[in-house]
Design an enzyme around this catalytic site. Structure first.
Site, mmCIF file in Angstrom:
data_model
loop_
_atom_site.group_PDB
_atom_site.id
_atom_site.type_symbol
_atom_site.label_atom_id
_atom_site.label_comp_id
_atom_site.label_asym_id
_atom_site.label_seq_id
_atom_site.Cartn_x
_atom_site.Cartn_y
_atom_site.Cartn_z
ATOM 1 N N LYS B 79 0.844 -1.198 0.000
ATOM 2 C CA LYS B 79 0.000 0.000 0.000
ATOM 3 C C LYS B 79 0.880 1.249 0.000
ATOM 4 O O LYS B 79 1.951 1.260 0.619
ATOM 5 C CB LYS B 79 -0.894 -0.040 1.247
ATOM 6 C CG LYS B 79 -1.990 1.007 1.294
ATOM 7 C CD LYS B 79 -2.861 0.804 2.538
ATOM 8 C CE LYS B 79 -3.967 1.831 2.653
ATOM 9 N NZ LYS B 79 -4.811 1.613 3.854
ATOM 10 N N SER B 154 -9.738 1.620 2.996
ATOM 11 C CA SER B 154 -8.878 2.362 2.117
ATOM 12 C C SER B 154 -7.842 1.527 1.357
ATOM 13 O O SER B 154 -7.274 2.021 0.388
ATOM 14 C CB SER B 154 -8.130 3.427 2.945
ATOM 15 O OG SER B 154 -7.252 2.814 3.864
ATOM 16 N N SER B 178 -9.798 -0.765 7.207
ATOM 17 C CA SER B 178 -9.259 -0.527 5.864
ATOM 18 C C SER B 178 -8.567 -1.717 5.212
ATOM 19 O O SER B 178 -8.246 -1.657 4.028
ATOM 20 C CB SER B 178 -8.285 0.653 5.897
ATOM 21 O OG SER B 178 -8.989 1.873 5.862
#
Lengths: 101, 487
Positions: B79, B154, B178
């Site tokens: 990420k 996210s 997330s």
């Protein structure tokens, strides 16, 4: 009475070093009011005498031995700076007349 | 046509038998990405040349019999808020435009030490603030099961890239769901470990008392192997648990006999929860009962306040953490227009942050400001105490909790962008794990209208291995995690 007014939103934005356009201020006021209305449900809970929790685990602050260690070099630290003279970060001149919010 | 890449366990077997090589796996990753990622938009900054070189070095290690770990030669995506030395880390924000990290996150160092090959960074909601990956300066990612729907967020880029078979493994971060929510939306397995299990050093901070890095993969077993590599004490993060690395993959024996599964009765009373989600969670629990577990009802009376508590605490912490983005040390800087340093800060932050980030900074600043601190922030911290007591009481009677990951399957792109509160409500079942520090895993447990549904298992803090063992036991008895999206 509203939970947050446009004036409070603009004041909070100054504290957070944000500038809002008129449209943004209008939208943010509406959104924050909806969120704070939702959060008002917490008022229904009796929390008298309940200890506030800032962290889930009660860890001791661990200390390392007091010996020098390599850190970030000046070149590495400055590599991403938008303004630098090679040894310092450069920022716009701080004017005498400038007052902090 | 590039085939979707296999699961970690299958790839380990292929590498061991010589049927494949680390170089061939990296080629597979980019061939698959070339084919499907134009539509999905999951990967940022692919490292094609560097990854091929690192894979060749891994193949040489293998030939010389000097493998570093089961992950040696395995491709992985990380990420965009987890830094790697010399690589961009934009957090999908304009304000970190052009930034390259001078150091690597501990999680990244551990992956590289284990021989894993980092192939790309993944798209996300800006600074991990969002539940749909729509708040990205690079534009939204899309759900492999239905391109007009979000992959969740996210960590939507990470979950969608695993779901689409671009990579077998990815790292996400989970502050309020997330990792687990996008894993649920994309039909893969995602885990938020116990707070402190994985070092946060090098994870760009959102809410420091809630943030955790965790694995996303195709199965609980693959997640366990990855978590074992990531875990362990770290002098660079004083909140990392002072314990040795986990060996959770050794605990996955399929045995759940005598295990007590708690079903929180408040789940059914949650507004907006899909009946099909509830049914699928009950069916999954019934399957575990057939394997020897038993279930009981438990009560978590303060969970109905968890979401409001979470949004006050997380935004308060974020307002402080994001103060560092001021145009001085890194990233984007706007012109001060001759006005001095404070106007430069304001112009930089106003042009550099997106709407959702600004909204959360404002909410957090307000909740901490004079006159409102007691009513909002302190009150939320007290609720956090009451919530933790609920979970401690429930875990006296059960070993794990079973609940849905989300109230509904993946929603449409644009469906919730105008009303932030409706977006926040998708996190209602995931925030308690962050507030209480508990481990939580989401795994596929069925479909609704062709969209994956997620079962969430939570355990006592530190019992990451138990949660993974139960998830693995379910996957030995179900095939939902073997389904692939129609790409």
């Amino acid at each position: 009475m509203p939970r947050i007014t446009r004036e409070q939103v603009l004041y909070t934005a100054r504290l957070a070093r944000l500038r809002l356009t008129d449209d943004e201020a209008r939208a943010m006021t509406r959104h924050l009011e909806a969120i704070l209305d939702y959060a008002a449900q917490l008022e229904t809970v009796d929390t008298e005498g309940v200890e506030p929790m800032s962290h889930v685990m009660a860890l001791e602050t661990p200390l390392r031995s007091d010996a020098p260690q390599a850190g970030l070099s000046a070149d590495d630290a400055l590599a991403n700076a938008p303004g630098s003279d090679g040894t310092h970060f450069l920022v716009p001149k701080i004017l005498d007349s400038e007052t902090q919010a | 046509m590039a085939a979707p890449i296999a699961s970690l366990i299958e790839l380990c077997a292929d590498l061991e038998s010589g049927r494949s090589s680390a170089v061939a796996l990296v080629e597979n990753v980019f061939a698959r990405a070339d084919e499907v990622d134009g539509a999905l938009q999951t990967l940022l900054h692919p490292r094609r040349a560097a990854a091929l070189e690192e894979a060749a070095v891994s193949d040489a290690r293998r030939a010389a019999g000097r493998l570093r770990s089961p992950l040696d030669g395995i491709p992985i995506a990380i990420k965009d808020n987890i830094v790697q030395a010399g690589e961009p880390a934009s957090c999908a924000s304009r304000i970190l435009e052009g930034y390259r990290s001078p150091f690597s996150a501990t999680a990244v160092e551990r992956l590289r030490g284990a021989g894993a090959v980092i192939v790309a960074r993944t798209n996300m909601d800006e600074f991990a603030m969002g539940s749909s990956t729509e708040n990205s300066v690079r534009g939204p990612s899309r759900n492999p099961w239905s391109l007009e729907r979000t992959p969740g967020g996210s960590s939507g880029g990470s979950a969608a890239a695993v779901s689409a078979g671009i990579v077998p493994l990815a790292l996400g971060s989970d502050t309020g769901g997330s990792i687990r929510q996008p894993a649920s939306f994309c039909g893969v397995v995602g885990m938020k470990p116990t707070y402190g299990r994985v070092s946060r050093r090098g994870l760009v901070a959102f809410a420091s008392s809630l943030d955790q890095i965790g694995p996303i993969a195709r199965s609980a077993r693959d997640c366990a192997l990855l978590l074992d590599v990531l875990s362990g004490a770290d002098p660079g993060d004083s909140t990392a648990l002072p314990e040795a690395a986990l060996e959770s993959h050794r605990a996955l024996d399929g045995d759940v006999s005598g295990l007590r599964i708690g079903l929180p009765k408040e789940i059914r009373e949650t507004p907006g929860v899909s009946p099909e989600v509830l049914t699928k969670v009950e069916e999954a629990v019934a399957e575990l009962e057939r394997a020897g577990a038993r279930s009981l009802e438990v009560s978590l009376p303060h969970t109905r306040f968890a979401l409001a508590t979470y949004y006050l605490i997380s935004t308060a912490e974020a307002s402080g953490n994001l103060a560092r983005f001021d145009g001085v040390r890194y990233g984007f800087r706007a012109s001060s227009d001759g006005g001095g340093v404070t106007p430069m800060y304001e112009r930089t932050r106003s042009a550099g942050f997106g709407d959702e980030v600004k909204r959360r900074i404002l909410l957090g600043t307000f909740a901490l400001s004079a006159g409102y601190y007691d009513a909002y922030y302190r009150k939320a911290q007290q609720l956090r105490t009451l919530l933790l007591r609920d979970f401690e009481a429930a875990f006296q009677h059960c070993d794990v909790l079973a609940l849905p990951t989300t109230p509904q399957p993946a929603f449409r792109i644009g469906e919730k962008t105008g009303e932030p509160l409706s977006m926040y409500l998708t996190d209602v079942f995931t925030v308690p794990a962050n507030l209480t520090g508990a481990p939580g895993v989401s795994l596929p447990c069925g479909f609704q209208d062709g969209l994956p549904l997620g079962l969430q298992l939570m355990g006592r803090p530190l019992e990451d291995a138990t949660v993974l063992r139960v998830a693995d036991a379910f996957q030995r008895r179900s095939e939902y995690h073997l389904q692939r999206p129609p790409l």
